[in-house]
Design an enzyme around this catalytic site. Sequence first.
Site, PDB file in Angstrom:
ATOM      1  N   LYS A 168       0.947  -1.299  -0.188  1.00 28.70           N
ATOM      2  CA  LYS A 168      -0.031  -0.210  -0.394  1.00 28.70           C
ATOM      3  C   LYS A 168       0.612   1.541  -0.161  1.00 28.70           C
ATOM      4  O   LYS A 168       0.677   2.012   0.968  1.00 28.70           O
ATOM      5  CB  LYS A 168      -0.836   0.141   1.551  1.00 28.70           C
ATOM      6  CG  LYS A 168      -1.771  -0.558   0.772  1.00 28.70           C
ATOM      7  CD  LYS A 168      -3.228  -0.880   0.167  1.00 28.70           C
ATOM      8  CE  LYS A 168      -2.978  -1.994  -1.146  1.00 28.70           C
ATOM      9  NZ  LYS A 168      -4.045  -1.576  -1.647  1.00 28.70           N
ATOM     10  N   ASP A 231      -8.276   0.550  -4.890  1.00 25.48           N
ATOM     11  CA  ASP A 231      -6.661   1.657  -5.684  1.00 25.48           C
ATOM     12  C   ASP A 231      -7.217   2.105  -7.056  1.00 25.48           C
ATOM     13  O   ASP A 231      -6.839   3.352  -6.903  1.00 25.48           O
ATOM     14  CB  ASP A 231      -5.947  -0.343  -6.538  1.00 25.48           C
ATOM     15  CG  ASP A 231      -4.770   0.623  -6.771  1.00 25.48           C
ATOM     16  OD1 ASP A 231      -4.500   0.500  -7.643  1.00 25.48           O
ATOM     17  OD2 ASP A 231      -3.747   1.067  -5.435  1.00 25.48           O
ATOM     18  N   GLU A 235      -6.308   5.872  -5.874  1.00 28.25           N
ATOM     19  CA  GLU A 235      -5.828   7.216  -6.745  1.00 28.25           C
ATOM     20  C   GLU A 235      -6.264   8.445  -7.609  1.00 28.25           C
ATOM     21  O   GLU A 235      -5.805   9.345  -7.687  1.00 28.25           O
ATOM     22  CB  GLU A 235      -4.453   6.086  -8.073  1.00 28.25           C
ATOM     23  CG  GLU A 235      -5.636   6.118  -9.080  1.00 28.25           C
ATOM     24  CD  GLU A 235      -4.613   4.778  -9.679  1.00 28.25           C
ATOM     25  OE1 GLU A 235      -3.341   4.607  -9.107  1.00 28.25           O
ATOM     26  OE2 GLU A 235      -5.096   4.663 -10.547  1.00 28.25           O
TER      27      GLU A 235
END
Lengths: 489, 489
Positions: A168, A231, A235
């Site tokens: 991570k 994810d 982002e």
Amino acid sequence: MTSTTYASRVFPLETMDVPGGTETVLRGGRHLFPLLHRAFAGVRRIGVLGWGPQGRAQALNLRDSLTGTDIRVTVGLRPGSPSATDARSHGFTEEDGTLGDWLAVAADSDLVILLIADAALAAHHEEIFAALKSGAAIGLSHGFLLGHLRETGGEFPAGHPVIAVCPKGMGDSVRRLYQQGAEVNGAGINSSYAVHADPDGRAVDLALGWSVALGSPYTFRTTLESEYLSDIVGERAILLGAVHGIVESLYTRYRLDGDDETTAYERSCENITGPIARTISRSGLRAVREALDSAGQDVFDRVYTATYGPAREIVAEIYDEVADGTELRSVILAERRLGAREMSEIGGSPMWAVGGRVRARRGERELSVDPFTAGVFVATMLAQIDEFAERGHPWSEIVNESVIEAVDSLLPYMHARDVAYMVDNCSRTARLGARRWGPRFQAAYEQIAYPAAEQPADTALLEAFVAHPAHEALSAASKLRPSVDISVS
Amino acid sequence: MTSTTYASRVFPLETMDVPGGTETVLRGGRHLFPLLHRAFAGVRRIGVLGWGPQGRAQALNLRDSLTGTDIRVTVGLRPGSPSATDARSHGFTEEDGTLGDWLAVAADSDLVILLIADAALAAHHEEIFAALKSGAAIGLSHGFLLGHLRETGGEFPAGHPVIAVCPKGMGDSVRRLYQQGAEVNGAGINSSYAVHADPDGRAVDLALGWSVALGSPYTFRTTLESEYLSDIVGERAILLGAVHGIVESLYTRYRLDGDDETTAYERSCENITGPIARTISRSGLRAVREALDSAGQDVFDRVYTATYGPAREIVAEIYDEVADGTELRSVILAERRLGAREMSEIGGSPMWAVGGRVRARRGERELSVDPFTAGVFVATMLAQIDEFAERGHPWSEIVNESVIEAVDSLLPYMHARDVAYMVDNCSRTARLGARRWGPRFQAAYEQIAYPAAEQPADTALLEAFVAHPAHEALSAASKLRPSVDISVS
């Protein structure tokens, strides 16, 4: 959405309390390295394809951790790859069989870790699959390929374990904190792991061994789909896209209010990457508000109230589009369109020239948390937390993807280099996502949130923030990892 | 991409010179109304489904134009539709059989014109198709349904003519200019037409008759796909999305430069909807630059140079996503997500409060074209023109969708009501598109274009602007329509 309970034949496991239940976690550390040969039973050769930040970090960490075993780590590169020189300078060479052509390395490995860029993976995964030895395990650090296969009707090849270990944080942190971990036990970047296919029952311990060997302080379980969604959405939201939109909108607002360039930058970008990130990292989310005086808390409360709704709308939209495959299609279209022509960079906007001056005068004085900025940032973070919780992500994943990865990895990196550098230099998929969604946060905040920031605070909303289950989950996750500042060169 | 040559058994046609060839055009006018009964041969009943701005305008225009024939125009509404009252007040009533349930009206009509909202069309088109009489013609004013059917694997029912007549302007203008046309022959909104299915050879003249009856000053041919792409892309670019992004970014820039709120608004939003739109409408695109003094032309040239590239990147991205179906999927996802909760409005941002003050002081002085604003706007317009030309759209469609619809219809409307009103009140699909893409133009211009506006002008780029084939196409299209200012209440 995901079963977060599991068992290992090799490693001692712990139980972490999370809102609504427990999660099984593996606490990592070098004291577990002697167990690695058991976790990697049946694996003599690990092939790491790719020498980007993740490829390099993982190959180096794995090699160091497996020193003294007979497990060899080999790096596989595309023919003519410009990374070969750097790989050789780190001791991966053709001569000793630890550097080679990616398909040859894939054919020779018992565990193939795919760390090449998303576009290359999309274009070449079929060749790589075809090259694999019978029963070789496929390792991913990112759920992109799952999304791509679903969009294109492809599949993982049958008979091969398919596992993921997803640090991570950025590749540089994965390596640097591993090295710090030689002194401070447990330093490192947390990872999630997933088992997507387990034809012979080895997959869980293989994944856990991989994660321990990377130096993960703690490893929590997820699914490849859940990882992918959190994810890719993350982002585009609090990890990068929204940060860019937030700092641009705040910088402009403060300038319009009459602040000079340096003050505006310190109140916006510098504040987020500096004192706000640090406070959350050391003391959690509520501490940001608690550190303010009562006038500051009033500003925080009103701004939080005004920002949460617009933030939540956009995060929900991003999530829908990533889950639907729409966002992935736009990435593919952009790759095609940009094939001929590089993406324009945002680092030329006036704000970033100011950043250089501000960084030069750091240390002259301690920057305190700006209440307006804090309200915007924390509201956006909570919006993402709430959206992930509503969609059923494990709490460990929620806090890693929405808080820890930001305040321990990305924001410190941006503090050293600035947000524009990040936006112009991270992965292609992340860059494309930040460009699409950063402006949405910026526009919505400028046009809807900030005009509403004079309105009274919504006490129910603030109470929900104070009483939020995320604080407990974050605290539990923090206990499992020493607070180590990333030294960024 | 599309054959723009055709023949009619009913109407006299003309040929218009366009870059690279000619297009067939039908010049409209009330003198053609006596020919309508021939164009509508076989059609006794026209059912207009929907009473939104387009539905209302088209039903009223058709009824007026077909007065004295035995062709009846009936309005079909969803059960319980709140529009029934307004329809009745315009003389469409159950009693005389000119108002009814939409499926019943569909079942009873020889030409069914689908003017309900996109979301309703997506949800109910199958029921409507199932209700149709054998051989009844399906009429659309928008290519959305084609996009939707392609995305979902659906089809138009076989054996029915499928035609489109697409007025290049808002419903209110379609009606208002038709009414003005009683005095000024040829006043109206131009339309494109398309024949998607023609099982019995009637389709061309049916479509042309419909267009003449709507009052279209001139009608040019396209395909349903081409119409769809140019329309959906256009509303995300120069027609609405980019306009919003442009005015927000310019207003902020001028305020940061030290202009007070009123001056900043006059230099940005007011300038585009007022003198720039008017100049282009009367005298074409080059006239905007020619009206500036030499210092102003220098600013225009540099800003045009700096803006064109970023604008073209975004228009290309929008086009790819609309053509791929990705954009449509996001619209569908948004409809689902917003089912419970209305879209937030942008009209509350500080800029729009200033608009009221600026409109109040109009007429005190003549506002001159601001060279910076003009460079940004014209560069964006040319970027869209060039993208459409590269993708093979007919020149008449390019200039209608990129210039005429903006300067003759949308911008005057925004001049009366302001951009925010438009963004918050136009069609759902357009609103969603403006929200997604407006911020992209805003961010790219703020971060990439404006910082580059000090750089020297690119003489080749400016020469391409001056010599552009679009000027000829625009001039040809303008000749076919009297210059009539829309009176907006």
